[in-house]
Each structure stands twice: as C-alpha cells, then as structure tokens.
Design a protein around this motif. Sequence first.
Motif, PDB file in Angstrom:
ATOM      1  N   MET A   1      -4.987 -59.237 -80.345  1.00 24.19           N
ATOM      2  CA  MET A   1      -3.563 -59.132 -80.032  1.00 24.19           C
ATOM      3  C   MET A   1      -3.168 -57.674 -79.860  1.00 24.19           C
ATOM      4  O   MET A   1      -3.543 -56.824 -80.658  1.00 24.19           O
ATOM      5  N   LEU A   2      -2.438 -57.394 -78.793  1.00 25.22           N
ATOM      6  CA  LEU A   2      -2.007 -56.029 -78.539  1.00 25.22           C
ATOM      7  C   LEU A   2      -0.807 -55.665 -79.398  1.00 25.22           C
ATOM      8  O   LEU A   2       0.080 -56.474 -79.651  1.00 25.22           O
ATOM      9  N   ASN A   3      -0.795 -54.410 -79.811  1.00 25.53           N
ATOM     10  CA  ASN A   3       0.375 -53.816 -80.446  1.00 25.53           C
ATOM     11  C   ASN A   3       0.823 -52.676 -79.540  1.00 25.53           C
ATOM     12  O   ASN A   3       0.018 -51.800 -79.202  1.00 25.53           O
ATOM     13  N   ILE A   4       2.082 -52.687 -79.146  1.00 26.59           N
ATOM     14  CA  ILE A   4       2.578 -51.726 -78.163  1.00 26.59           C
ATOM     15  C   ILE A   4       3.753 -50.950 -78.755  1.00 26.59           C
ATOM     16  O   ILE A   4       4.733 -51.535 -79.217  1.00 26.59           O
ATOM     17  N   LYS A   5       3.634 -49.639 -78.748  1.00 33.13           N
ATOM     18  CA  LYS A   5       4.703 -48.760 -79.207  1.00 33.13           C
ATOM     19  C   LYS A   5       5.170 -47.913 -78.035  1.00 33.13           C
ATOM     20  O   LYS A   5       4.375 -47.231 -77.388  1.00 33.13           O
ATOM     21  N   MET A   6       6.465 -47.968 -77.734  1.00 32.36           N
ATOM     22  CA  MET A   6       7.022 -47.188 -76.633  1.00 32.36           C
ATOM     23  C   MET A   6       7.665 -45.921 -77.172  1.00 32.36           C
ATOM     24  O   MET A   6       8.424 -45.962 -78.129  1.00 32.36           O
ATOM     25  N   LEU A   7       7.350 -44.794 -76.533  1.00 29.13           N
ATOM     26  CA  LEU A   7       7.975 -43.522 -76.848  1.00 29.13           C
ATOM     27  C   LEU A   7       8.629 -42.986 -75.586  1.00 29.13           C
ATOM     28  O   LEU A   7       8.069 -43.104 -74.490  1.00 29.13           O
ATOM     29  N   ILE A   8       9.792 -42.408 -75.722  1.00 30.59           N
ATOM     30  CA  ILE A   8      10.498 -41.823 -74.585  1.00 30.59           C
ATOM     31  C   ILE A   8      10.334 -40.317 -74.672  1.00 30.59           C
ATOM     32  O   ILE A   8      10.787 -39.680 -75.631  1.00 30.59           O
TER      33      ILE A   8
END
Length: 208
Positions: free
Chosen positions: A1-8
């Motif tokens: 399962m993917l874990n995705i963290k978005m940073l701007i």
Amino acid sequence: MLNIKMLILGDIEANCYFVTNDEFSLVIDPGAPSDELEKLINDFGADKFKYILLTHGHFDHIGNVKALKKKYPKVTIVISEKDSKFTENANLNLSLFFGDVCDTFKADMEVSDEDKLDFGNDTIRVLLTPGHTQGSVCYLIGNSLFTGDTLFSGTVGRMDFPTGSESDMMKSIKRLSELPGNPDIYCGHNAPTTLEREKKNNYMMRKL
C-alpha cells in the motif's frame, strides 16, 4: 500500500510528493529545498530512497534535484527522454525567464512511453503526456496517478512555454480520460482530485 505525503515547495508553490511502500521511498518533483522532505527521507531510511521522478523539466519541479543527489548519491534521477535537455538549459527549464537559475544536472535514467520501473511490490508505469512540454510524463503507481503540470483539478497546464502544444495537450488529456477505473490524481499544483471528478468538471476533458 502506498503512503503519499504532499509538500508545497518554492515561490510558485509546486507540489512535491514523498511516496513510500513497504520497501522503498521515492520523491516526485522536488522543486525547492525542504527540511521536511529530507526528514521524511531520513526517517524512512536513506538507504531505501530509490528514485527521484520528474514529471517534466521546469525549474519549479527540478530545482532541488542536484542538492538531493549530492546528499543521497545512490538515488536514481528519472526524466523523460524528450525533456532530458531541460535539466541543463536555463531557457528550456524557464529558470532564466523567472530570474532563478537552478543548478544543472543530468538524469541517471531517461524513460519513454509505457516504460515500467520496479518499486518493490509496486510497478511504476510511465505515460508520455506532451502538451505542457514535449516530454511531460505522468507516473501511474497502483491507483495513484501523478500528473505534474499536465492535468490539474479543473484545468490543465499552460501550453505557451517552449515545446508546449495545445494539440498535444488535447491528445494527452484524451488519453488520461480513457484510463480504466478512477485513479486518484496528484497534480503538480493545487489540490489532488480524481479522474471521475475531472471527467465531469474539467473544461478540457468536457471539450473532448
């Protein structure tokens, strides 16, 4: 399962993604320095940092690549073959135009349409989607589609920069609209969305 963290990141507020599964991590479009990103890499394990994936060659998506490569020399930098020159050309990557010339570098791997990359138990599928640039790509990992500046929530990327093309963009958007299922879409700017939502609301998809 993917874990995705978005940073701007950066002045133009481009989205960077830190993605992990049970075995490895990767970063998509690290456009500017980020202590938070490096902490994520180190906390998961620097030895598990496998790829830096670039959706295209504009400076707000590649600006911190050289620095990351210096800190994590084993990581593999990936860009499409058609955008490979952007990483060494300040006119193509727009950094000269915006007055923020970024460090030049060469990618470790150049990919083409429908190439597949190993990511432990997952496979990364490369989709060539020209329009914003001639070599823009999307990366499909499971049900997660990373679209860079090709497809945004409600709109698409600009087509008036060097190597951009409206006709190419329309073909690329049509291709994405025909993907099976309803992948989650992680854009290069703005909030994530889904393919079904874009089919209903995105003005470019509605023109098809």
